[in-house]
Design a protein around this motif. Sequence first.
Motif, PDB file in Angstrom:
ATOM      1  N   ARG A  86      46.581  50.147  48.981  1.00 25.35           N
ATOM      2  CA  ARG A  86      45.991  49.351  50.217  1.00 25.35           C
ATOM      3  C   ARG A  86      45.541  47.708  49.728  1.00 25.35           C
ATOM      4  NH1 ARG A  86      42.114  52.023  54.895  1.00 25.35           N
ATOM      5  NH2 ARG A  86      42.014  50.417  56.035  1.00 25.35           N
ATOM      6  N   ALA A  87      44.868  47.926  48.678  1.00 26.84           N
ATOM      7  CA  ALA A  87      44.342  46.584  48.333  1.00 26.84           C
ATOM      8  C   ALA A  87      45.503  45.614  48.056  1.00 26.84           C
ATOM      9  CB  ALA A  87      43.286  46.798  47.135  1.00 26.84           C
ATOM     10  N   LYS A  88      46.303  45.903  47.151  1.00 24.21           N
ATOM     11  CA  LYS A  88      47.355  45.071  46.716  1.00 24.21           C
ATOM     12  C   LYS A  88      48.258  44.819  47.939  1.00 24.21           C
ATOM     13  CE  LYS A  88      50.559  44.908  42.659  1.00 24.21           C
ATOM     14  NZ  LYS A  88      50.971  45.443  41.691  1.00 24.21           N
ATOM     15  N   THR A  89      48.529  45.418  49.090  1.00 27.75           N
ATOM     16  CA  THR A  89      49.266  44.944  50.070  1.00 27.75           C
ATOM     17  C   THR A  89      48.429  44.260  51.140  1.00 27.75           C
ATOM     18  OG1 THR A  89      48.814  47.189  50.975  1.00 27.75           O
ATOM     19  CG2 THR A  89      50.999  46.926  49.609  1.00 27.75           C
ATOM     20  N   ASN A  90      47.221  43.914  51.030  1.00 30.43           N
ATOM     21  CA  ASN A  90      46.579  43.297  51.995  1.00 30.43           C
ATOM     22  C   ASN A  90      47.076  41.880  52.065  1.00 30.43           C
ATOM     23  OD1 ASN A  90      44.298  40.903  52.424  1.00 30.43           O
ATOM     24  ND2 ASN A  90      43.462  42.775  53.271  1.00 30.43           N
ATOM     25  N   PRO A  91      47.417  41.367  53.487  1.00 28.81           N
ATOM     26  CA  PRO A  91      48.235  40.061  53.622  1.00 28.81           C
ATOM     27  C   PRO A  91      47.587  38.926  52.951  1.00 28.81           C
ATOM     28  CG  PRO A  91      48.023  41.262  55.690  1.00 28.81           C
ATOM     29  CD  PRO A  91      47.199  42.086  54.734  1.00 28.81           C
ATOM     30  N   LEU A 122      44.548  50.557  37.172  1.00 32.29           N
ATOM     31  CA  LEU A 122      44.142  49.080  36.992  1.00 32.29           C
ATOM     32  C   LEU A 122      45.201  48.051  36.566  1.00 32.29           C
ATOM     33  CD1 LEU A 122      41.772  47.061  37.508  1.00 32.29           C
ATOM     34  CD2 LEU A 122      41.415  47.306  35.304  1.00 32.29           C
ATOM     35  N   LEU A 123      45.697  48.607  35.324  1.00 33.64           N
ATOM     36  CA  LEU A 123      46.931  47.582  34.794  1.00 33.64           C
ATOM     37  C   LEU A 123      47.925  47.545  35.677  1.00 33.64           C
ATOM     38  CD1 LEU A 123      46.566  48.448  31.092  1.00 33.64           C
ATOM     39  CD2 LEU A 123      45.409  46.569  32.501  1.00 33.64           C
ATOM     40  N   ASP A 124      48.537  48.477  36.515  1.00 39.39           N
ATOM     41  CA  ASP A 124      49.391  48.605  37.587  1.00 39.39           C
ATOM     42  C   ASP A 124      49.110  47.556  38.646  1.00 39.39           C
ATOM     43  OD1 ASP A 124      50.987  50.274  35.832  1.00 39.39           O
ATOM     44  OD2 ASP A 124      50.305  52.024  37.126  1.00 39.39           O
ATOM     45  N   PHE A 125      47.857  47.757  39.121  1.00 33.75           N
ATOM     46  CA  PHE A 125      47.420  46.778  40.145  1.00 33.75           C
ATOM     47  C   PHE A 125      47.585  45.608  39.630  1.00 33.75           C
ATOM     48  CE2 PHE A 125      43.542  44.529  41.868  1.00 33.75           C
ATOM     49  CZ  PHE A 125      44.257  44.753  43.284  1.00 33.75           C
ATOM     50  N   LEU A 126      47.409  45.226  38.322  1.00 32.95           N
ATOM     51  CA  LEU A 126      47.149  43.865  37.949  1.00 32.95           C
ATOM     52  C   LEU A 126      48.865  43.314  37.325  1.00 32.95           C
ATOM     53  CD1 LEU A 126      44.000  43.794  35.802  1.00 32.95           C
ATOM     54  CD2 LEU A 126      44.332  42.802  38.160  1.00 32.95           C
ATOM     55  N   GLU A 179      45.065  55.838  43.530  1.00 31.47           N
ATOM     56  CA  GLU A 179      46.461  54.994  43.436  1.00 31.47           C
ATOM     57  C   GLU A 179      46.617  54.628  45.012  1.00 31.47           C
ATOM     58  OE1 GLU A 179      50.909  55.549  41.755  1.00 31.47           O
ATOM     59  OE2 GLU A 179      49.622  57.355  42.066  1.00 31.47           O
ATOM     60  N   SER A 180      46.389  55.545  46.192  1.00 32.37           N
ATOM     61  CA  SER A 180      46.362  55.026  47.206  1.00 32.37           C
ATOM     62  C   SER A 180      45.296  53.682  47.877  1.00 32.37           C
ATOM     63  CB  SER A 180      46.190  56.160  48.299  1.00 32.37           C
ATOM     64  OG  SER A 180      46.114  55.767  49.804  1.00 32.37           O
ATOM     65  N   ALA A 218      49.208  32.225  42.715  1.00 31.32           N
ATOM     66  CA  ALA A 218      48.326  32.236  41.542  1.00 31.32           C
ATOM     67  C   ALA A 218      48.518  33.146  40.550  1.00 31.32           C
ATOM     68  CB  ALA A 218      46.823  32.369  42.102  1.00 31.32           C
ATOM     69  N   LYS A 219      48.202  32.862  39.323  1.00 31.66           N
ATOM     70  CA  LYS A 219      48.275  33.806  38.271  1.00 31.66           C
ATOM     71  C   LYS A 219      46.892  34.586  38.429  1.00 31.66           C
ATOM     72  CE  LYS A 219      48.746  35.835  34.093  1.00 31.66           C
ATOM     73  NZ  LYS A 219      50.086  36.572  33.732  1.00 31.66           N
ATOM     74  N   VAL A 220      47.291  36.143  38.633  1.00 34.45           N
ATOM     75  CA  VAL A 220      46.142  36.967  38.821  1.00 34.45           C
ATOM     76  C   VAL A 220      45.858  37.618  37.668  1.00 34.45           C
ATOM     77  CG1 VAL A 220      45.206  38.951  40.289  1.00 34.45           C
ATOM     78  CG2 VAL A 220      46.511  37.098  41.210  1.00 34.45           C
ATOM     79  N   ILE A 221      44.617  37.700  37.200  1.00 34.62           N
ATOM     80  CA  ILE A 221      43.958  38.493  35.964  1.00 34.62           C
ATOM     81  C   ILE A 221      42.746  39.183  36.302  1.00 34.62           C
ATOM     82  CG2 ILE A 221      45.319  36.991  34.124  1.00 34.62           C
ATOM     83  CD1 ILE A 221      42.580  35.654  33.648  1.00 34.62           C
ATOM     84  N   GLY A 222      42.290  40.169  35.484  1.00 36.60           N
ATOM     85  CA  GLY A 222      41.049  40.726  35.837  1.00 36.60           C
ATOM     86  C   GLY A 222      40.786  41.731  34.996  1.00 36.60           C
TER      87      GLY A 222
END
Length: 452
Positions: free
Chosen positions: A115-120, A159-163, A110-111, A129-133
């Motif tokens: 970190r990935a999600k908050t990258n500027p 993963l689904l929370d990240f997306l 989760e950490s 953009a619509k982000v999917i994955g």
Amino acid sequence: MKPPMSERRWARWAWGWAVVGSLISLGASVTGAGDERVVSRIAFGSCANQSAPQPIWDAIVKFDPQVFIWLGDNIYGDIRRPLQLFGKERTTGPWKNVPRFVPSSEQEMESRYTRAKTNPGYSRLRQNAKVIGTWDDHDYGLNDAGKEFGGKITNQRLLLDFLDEPKDSPRRNQAGVYASYTFGPVGKQVKVILLDTRYHRDPLSSDGSILGSEQWTWLEKELMGPATELTIIGSSIQVVSNHSAATGPMFYLEAWGRFPKEMDRLFKLIAESKRDGVFFISGDVHFGEIARYDCGVGYPLFDITSSGLTQSVEKAVPPPLNMVLRFVAWLTPSTMRVMSRNCRFRSCTYGLPNFGAIEIQWGENPVKLIIQVRDTDGHPVTSANVSLSELRAYNGKLVAADTAGGYKRHCSLEVTLPWIIRYRLAILFYCAVAGKNIIMLRRSSTRIEFCC
């Protein structure tokens, strides 16, 4: 005459449950449905280490995609131990006694996602953009893992929370993260099908299943459904190229080619669906390339591989060895790779950080596609221009030109190559090692004679 009140209530109750049942049966197909915006620019990528610098987001944001597709290894969630040939904990070699990769805890996963999600740079992309994955092994939770991995249920939720998947999404209640999306108005529709090549995958050496029975049933429904102008199938591992056929026994890469029965089943399903405009996008291998297979469905099946956003083969070795890697890439036999003058390097592979870019020129007649792998500055390193009319089925197979090697490029899989071509990389490697050993023995013998 109206039916009694109890019968009317029963009818409403039954109708309500029928609607609920229908929605559940749609699975993740409802996600993204009804988006009427015309999509003309799609970006995609894979293999982004959350702890590494990620300057490539600037180029992706500048490309200004309406849709961005994650193809796996969206984070590196597992723990990699150092390479140890000797000592108490040996992670490599014939006497290896501990695994090289081990899973992280839920809190650590989760950490890393946070970190990935908050990258500027990534945050700027998400605003427009619509982000999917989908996922691959390192964000699934363990290197090269398949259905046997015990942490997949927890990591699916992360993963689904990240997306930013909605809490009531059917995707949260199914076994696996596969999903489909349809963008654009009628006449300009783009369907994106994202596969899960981890949750149900049998062992690599089994030639078993990649998708599992439930996902195959779902995929058949998606392909047999209403026609769209384009259908993009996202797979975390390569679909068309099978480099393992030429790099073994030195090393092997994960790909659909490692599961020949599944690969045949996929191509047959696309052919039977009579669906036009299908092509693949993929990741995983830490280099970019464009491949095509001309003898699968009656029209070329392209596979654009982008890997990785931070991880790449040339960054994994000292800079002086980059030229060696480029030579090896050029020497490695590949019947599927698209070779053209549009490539940065002669091999038409790119071993530095990259992302995939698709431009759809709806205003052209016929509609044209520009498919590219781009570098961190946004410049193309390999590309192909494809008319949508080329991705239409017709009677008869495509005829590929014979090459000097006796096979048909884009029609003969790597496993069908003559052994002298298929194993030339391994032959060269073992000859080089043998030559080096002979030289060292001669030098040792000379020193002994001189001393005596």
